[in-house]
Design an enzyme around this catalytic site. Structure first.
Site, short mmCIF file in Angstrom:
data_model
loop_
_atom_site.label_atom_id
_atom_site.label_comp_id
_atom_site.label_asym_id
_atom_site.label_seq_id
_atom_site.Cartn_x
_atom_site.Cartn_y
_atom_site.Cartn_z
N ASP A 8 98.40 -20.94 119.03
CA ASP A 8 98.76 -22.23 118.41
C ASP A 8 98.01 -22.42 117.35
O ASP A 8 97.09 -21.67 116.98
CB ASP A 8 98.27 -23.17 119.65
CG ASP A 8 98.54 -24.57 119.36
OD1 ASP A 8 99.80 -24.83 118.91
OD2 ASP A 8 97.67 -25.39 119.46
N LEU A 9 98.49 -23.49 116.56
CA LEU A 9 97.87 -23.65 115.25
C LEU A 9 96.76 -24.76 115.22
O LEU A 9 95.51 -24.75 115.19
CB LEU A 9 99.02 -23.81 114.06
CG LEU A 9 98.55 -24.20 112.70
CD1 LEU A 9 97.63 -23.01 112.20
CD2 LEU A 9 99.64 -24.48 111.90
N ASP A 10 97.45 -26.07 115.57
CA ASP A 10 96.37 -27.31 115.35
C ASP A 10 95.64 -27.23 116.77
O ASP A 10 95.98 -27.23 117.77
CB ASP A 10 97.47 -28.58 115.61
CG ASP A 10 96.43 -29.68 115.80
OD1 ASP A 10 95.42 -29.94 115.27
OD2 ASP A 10 97.16 -30.86 116.55
N THR A 16 94.01 -29.81 112.47
CA THR A 16 94.96 -30.86 111.60
C THR A 16 95.34 -32.31 112.40
O THR A 16 95.65 -33.13 111.68
CB THR A 16 96.33 -30.16 111.34
OG1 THR A 16 96.78 -29.50 112.64
CG2 THR A 16 96.26 -29.00 110.45
N LYS A 44 98.74 -34.67 120.62
CA LYS A 44 98.36 -33.02 120.26
C LYS A 44 99.30 -32.05 120.95
O LYS A 44 99.86 -32.21 122.00
CB LYS A 44 97.13 -32.88 120.69
CG LYS A 44 95.88 -33.32 119.85
CD LYS A 44 94.70 -32.92 120.33
CE LYS A 44 93.53 -33.51 119.31
NZ LYS A 44 92.16 -32.97 119.85
N SER A 113 103.65 -22.47 117.18
CA SER A 113 103.21 -23.70 116.71
C SER A 113 104.33 -24.62 116.63
O SER A 113 105.73 -24.42 116.51
CB SER A 113 102.53 -23.74 115.42
OG SER A 113 102.39 -25.11 114.93
N ALA A 114 104.26 -26.01 117.28
CA ALA A 114 105.33 -26.92 117.21
C ALA A 114 105.44 -27.57 115.90
O ALA A 114 106.30 -28.31 115.45
CB ALA A 114 104.77 -28.13 118.04
N LYS A 144 107.00 -27.39 124.07
CA LYS A 144 106.25 -27.03 124.93
C LYS A 144 106.12 -28.38 125.73
O LYS A 144 106.16 -29.56 125.49
CB LYS A 144 104.48 -26.96 124.52
CG LYS A 144 104.60 -25.89 123.51
CD LYS A 144 103.32 -25.86 122.77
CE LYS A 144 103.39 -24.73 121.64
NZ LYS A 144 101.96 -25.09 120.71
N GLU A 168 95.63 -21.61 123.36
CA GLU A 168 96.12 -23.10 123.47
C GLU A 168 95.31 -24.12 123.65
O GLU A 168 94.44 -23.74 124.21
CB GLU A 168 97.34 -23.12 124.31
CG GLU A 168 98.81 -23.14 123.98
CD GLU A 168 99.08 -24.53 123.00
OE1 GLU A 168 98.48 -25.47 122.84
OE2 GLU A 168 100.17 -24.67 122.51
N ASP A 169 95.26 -25.37 122.84
CA ASP A 169 94.39 -26.33 123.25
C ASP A 169 95.09 -27.43 123.88
O ASP A 169 94.37 -28.43 124.33
CB ASP A 169 93.90 -27.05 121.78
CG ASP A 169 94.90 -27.74 120.97
OD1 ASP A 169 96.11 -27.16 120.89
OD2 ASP A 169 94.53 -28.67 120.36
P1 B16 Z 1 104.77 -31.44 112.44
P2 B16 Z 1 100.55 -27.28 117.12
C1 B16 Z 1 101.29 -29.79 116.61
O1 B16 Z 1 100.91 -28.62 116.37
C2 B16 Z 1 100.47 -30.89 116.38
O2 B16 Z 1 99.58 -30.71 117.62
C3 B16 Z 1 101.15 -32.19 116.69
O3 B16 Z 1 100.29 -33.18 116.65
C4 B16 Z 1 102.30 -32.37 115.88
O4 B16 Z 1 103.02 -33.50 116.07
C5 B16 Z 1 103.31 -31.21 116.02
O5 B16 Z 1 102.58 -29.99 115.76
C6 B16 Z 1 104.29 -31.29 114.89
O6 B16 Z 1 103.92 -31.10 113.63
O7 B16 Z 1 104.78 -32.91 112.27
O8 B16 Z 1 104.03 -30.84 110.99
O9 B16 Z 1 105.99 -30.77 112.37
O10 B16 Z 1 99.40 -27.44 118.10
O11 B16 Z 1 101.78 -27.16 118.20
O12 B16 Z 1 100.18 -26.29 116.18
MG MG Z 2 97.41 -27.42 119.26
#
Ligand code: B16
Ligand code: MG
Length: 216
Positions: A8-10, A16, A44, A113-114, A144, A168-169
């Protein structure tokens, strides 16, 4: 046998969430309601539009679809102002060493990542060279806890889910890993990540070899 890792990224590679918070808070301020850091925890791992729905529910506000799309677009512009100023210094401790260990051991590496901004973030952090494949919010239709993002990651690495380890966090991310038949490592607290095969605070001082021993 683990042959690939999906990150996962964030919250795993970089924090972020603090920039998402500032950008969402600007919208909440403009709409005249309070949005706290604790509220931000609920966003998140959640997709952008789903995050907006949660935010508007907190403020008890309702808008039509077109207005909501405009809000999301403006929030993303604000978020990108922060992202474009990021540097590799913001990569979380131990992450680069861990990725290098994986490369040395010929373990394949994927991002799951989302975020629709994942490629921009990896580029800013100078991390793209480590990833064999990147699956992000532009390529998935189910978020997810649906395992789609990790399943696509495994497919792109030519591996079976049981051969991949997911990092994953978010609770929804661990649930996604479990329902997709992946082994998982939770980054954070046992309170919400207790279903993971192993839980740690971050990558500092940890090796892939050690994790593999602990989860088997
Ligand atoms: P974006 P992850 C997620 O990242 C974030 O945790 C979440 O807060 C955010 O809304 C989502 O990405 C979408 O991000 O607006 O940049 O498309 O944890 O899945 O890496
Ligand atoms: Mg995350």
């Amino acid at each position: 046998m683990i042959k690939g890792c999906i990150f996962d990224l964030d919250g795993v590679i970089v924090d972020t969430a603090k920039y998402h918070y500032l950008a969402w808070k600007k919208l909440a301020d403009e709409l005249g309601f309070e949005f706290t850091k604790s509220d931000n925890e609920r966003l998140k791992g959640v997709s952008r539009m789903r995050s907006l729905d949660i935010l508007l529910k907190i403020g008890n506000k309702q808008f039509d679809k077109e207005t909501k799309l405009k809000f999301a677009e403006n929030k993303n512009k604000e978020y990108l102002n922060y992202i474009m100023k990021m540097t590799p210094d913001e990569i979380l401790p131990g992450v680069i060493e861990f990725l290098e260990e994986l490369q040395n051991k010929k373990i394949k590496i994927a991002l799951g990542s989302a975020s629709k901004n994942a490629m921009t973030i990896l580029t800013q952090l100078k991390l793209t060279k480590y990833f064999d494949t990147v699956i992000d919010g532009t390529q998935v239709s189910k978020t997810k806890p649906n395992p789609e993002v990790f399943i696509k990651g495994a497919q792109s690495l030519n591996l079976k889910p049981e051969e991949c380890l997911v990092f994953e966090d978010a609770e929804a991310g661990i649930e996604a890993a479990i329902s997709g038949n992946f082994k998982s490592v939770g980054i954070g607290s046992i309170d919400n990540l207790g279903k993971a095969n192993y839980i740690m605070q971050g990558f500092d001082g940890i090796t892939f070899e050690k994790i593999v021993k602990l989860i088997n």
